[in-house]
Scaffold this active site. Structure first.
Site, PDB file in Angstrom:
ATOM      1  N   HIS A  61      37.438  70.626  44.636  1.00 29.90           N
ATOM      2  CA  HIS A  61      37.167  71.369  45.026  1.00 29.90           C
ATOM      3  C   HIS A  61      37.325  71.399  46.563  1.00 29.90           C
ATOM      4  O   HIS A  61      37.564  70.603  46.824  1.00 29.90           O
ATOM      5  CB  HIS A  61      35.553  72.252  44.575  1.00 29.90           C
ATOM      6  CG  HIS A  61      34.595  71.222  45.766  1.00 29.90           C
ATOM      7  ND1 HIS A  61      33.574  71.199  45.197  1.00 29.90           N
ATOM      8  CD2 HIS A  61      34.172  71.179  46.394  1.00 29.90           C
ATOM      9  CE1 HIS A  61      32.576  70.150  46.172  1.00 29.90           C
ATOM     10  NE2 HIS A  61      33.293  70.320  47.249  1.00 29.90           N
ATOM     11  N   GLU A 113      35.376  75.978  43.328  1.00 32.88           N
ATOM     12  CA  GLU A 113      35.294  74.842  41.547  1.00 32.88           C
ATOM     13  C   GLU A 113      36.271  74.698  40.539  1.00 32.88           C
ATOM     14  O   GLU A 113      37.392  75.587  40.698  1.00 32.88           O
ATOM     15  CB  GLU A 113      33.686  75.555  41.336  1.00 32.88           C
ATOM     16  CG  GLU A 113      32.823  75.688  41.891  1.00 32.88           C
ATOM     17  CD  GLU A 113      32.528  73.493  42.671  1.00 32.88           C
ATOM     18  OE1 GLU A 113      33.414  73.069  42.362  1.00 32.88           O
ATOM     19  OE2 GLU A 113      31.443  73.195  43.218  1.00 32.88           O
ATOM     20  N   ASN A 159      35.878  66.460  42.574  1.00 32.49           N
ATOM     21  CA  ASN A 159      35.849  66.873  41.413  1.00 32.49           C
ATOM     22  C   ASN A 159      37.830  68.109  41.864  1.00 32.49           C
ATOM     23  O   ASN A 159      37.997  69.064  41.228  1.00 32.49           O
ATOM     24  CB  ASN A 159      34.718  67.550  40.670  1.00 32.49           C
ATOM     25  CG  ASN A 159      35.173  69.316  41.761  1.00 32.49           C
ATOM     26  OD1 ASN A 159      34.845  68.572  42.770  1.00 32.49           O
ATOM     27  ND2 ASN A 159      33.448  70.131  41.201  1.00 32.49           N
ATOM     28  N   ASP A 179      32.838  78.129  54.561  1.00 37.05           N
ATOM     29  CA  ASP A 179      32.090  78.455  53.098  1.00 37.05           C
ATOM     30  C   ASP A 179      30.826  78.380  53.609  1.00 37.05           C
ATOM     31  O   ASP A 179      30.555  77.664  54.763  1.00 37.05           O
ATOM     32  CB  ASP A 179      32.798  77.511  51.452  1.00 37.05           C
ATOM     33  CG  ASP A 179      32.986  75.438  52.148  1.00 37.05           C
ATOM     34  OD1 ASP A 179      32.049  75.875  53.451  1.00 37.05           O
ATOM     35  OD2 ASP A 179      32.517  75.322  50.982  1.00 37.05           O
TER      36      ASP A 179
HETATM   37  C1  GLP Z   1      31.786  69.970  50.154  1.00 34.82           C
HETATM   38  C2  GLP Z   1      31.797  71.008  51.234  1.00 34.82           C
HETATM   39  C3  GLP Z   1      33.252  70.981  51.185  1.00 34.82           C
HETATM   40  C4  GLP Z   1      33.735  70.100  51.788  1.00 34.82           C
HETATM   41  C5  GLP Z   1      33.436  68.951  50.075  1.00 34.82           C
HETATM   42  C6  GLP Z   1      33.788  67.586  50.523  1.00 34.82           C
HETATM   43  O1  GLP Z   1      30.146  70.555  49.570  1.00 34.82           O
HETATM   44  N1  GLP Z   1      31.671  72.474  50.594  1.00 34.82           N
HETATM   45  O2  GLP Z   1      33.466  72.357  52.079  1.00 34.82           O
HETATM   46  O3  GLP Z   1      34.996  69.578  51.948  1.00 34.82           O
HETATM   47  O4  GLP Z   1      32.008  69.345  49.715  1.00 34.82           O
HETATM   48  O5  GLP Z   1      32.498  66.828  51.586  1.00 34.82           O
HETATM   49  P1  GLP Z   1      32.096  65.672  52.130  1.00 34.82           P
HETATM   50  O6  GLP Z   1      34.050  65.208  53.209  1.00 34.82           O
HETATM   51  O7  GLP Z   1      31.172  65.630  51.997  1.00 34.82           O
HETATM   52  O8  GLP Z   1      32.925  64.801  51.153  1.00 34.82           O
END
Ligand code: GLP
Length: 241
Positions: free
Chosen positions: A137, A142, A135, A66
């Site tokens: 995702h 989402e 959440n 992403d």
């Molecule tokens: C982000 C990214 C994801 C990531 C997730 C968790 O917003 N879009 O690809 O896996 O949220 O992030 P973190 O590892 O900082 O908790």
């Protein structure tokens, strides 16, 4: 396969050893890469493994899962910046083997499907690394009434904006849209490596293990994958029985 480690450092070691084994066994592996805080330790350990000459990335192909829409790649919060500054600049990956979702205002079904096709043309993703949002995702898929299977533009949820805008110096600097591989594209990966660390992930991780699938928790679709390895630290695994 589920691994639960005492702490983040051990989780990162295991994740790095799985990724490096994949590349040693198949030097032209196609890796699906994620950003966020969770895989940072893994990238650091992979850099060290590379420096020791144990793994060679010269034939590896990567596809990032992403990226924010309308954010300059030079912005330290862009996922381009993250990947180059935390990983790509320190290994011998070839620039032409690095792929990010196309930063164009195209429609679902045209330009974005080109990204999925590019993945297929390379033989599909051998190993997809995933973090998870509080959440549920995955990438930027989402929670919603409907989920889109292929690469698409997505509107970020309130939860995600609240968590991620802490990284931006000005809150209004954070884009509210992103481009993400779809759930279908993710599920097509041959192997998935899901990483989660910390108490904030404990509830959502428990939901993956409760055997229900719902679009209100995109990560629940990972239950359908035959080849998923989940690596947790004890805090994230708190409610996993
Ligand atoms: C982000 C990214 C994801 C990531 C997730 C968790 O917003 N879009 O690809 O896996 O949220 O992030 P973190 O590892 O900082 O908790």
């Amino acid at each position: 396969m589920l691994y639960i480690f005492k702490n983040y450092d051990e989780l990162s070691c295991k994740a790095a050893s799985i990724v490096s084994s994949q590349v040693i066994l198949k030097p032209n592996s196609v890796l699906g890469l994620a950003t966020g805080a969770t895989p940072l330790g893994m990238y650091q350990k992979l850099k060290k493994i590379y420096e020791k000459g144990i793994v060679d990335f010269s034939n590896v192909v990567t596809f990032n899962i992403d990226e924010y829409l309308d954010l300059d790649y030079k912005n330290p919060n862009s996922y381009h910046y993250y990947m180059y500054n935390n990983f790509f600049n320190y290994i011998n990956i070839q620039q032409e083997n690095i792929n990010f979702p196309p930063q164009v205002n195209g429609k679902v079904g045209d330009l974005y499907q080109e990204y999925d096709k590019r993945i297929e043309d390379k033989g599909g993703i051998d190993l997809q690394i995933l973090g998870i949002g509080i959440n549920g995702h995955i990438g930027f898929n989402e929670p919603n009434q409907e989920l889109i299977t292929c690469t698409h533009i997505t509107k970020l949820s309130e939860d995600t904006i609240n968590v991620n805008n802490g990284f931006f110096s000005r809150k209004d600097e954070m884009p509210n849209r992103a481009i993400s591989l779809g759930i279908g594209s993710i599920i097509k990966a041959k192997n998935i490596l899901l990483l989660a660390s910390g108490k904030s992930k404990a509830n959502i991780i428990a939901k993956i293990f409760n055997n229900k699938i719902t679009t209100s928790n995109p990560s629940s679709f990972l239950k359908l994958h035959p080849n998923i390895t989940t690596i947790l630290d004890e805090d994230a695994a708190k409610f996993v029985s």
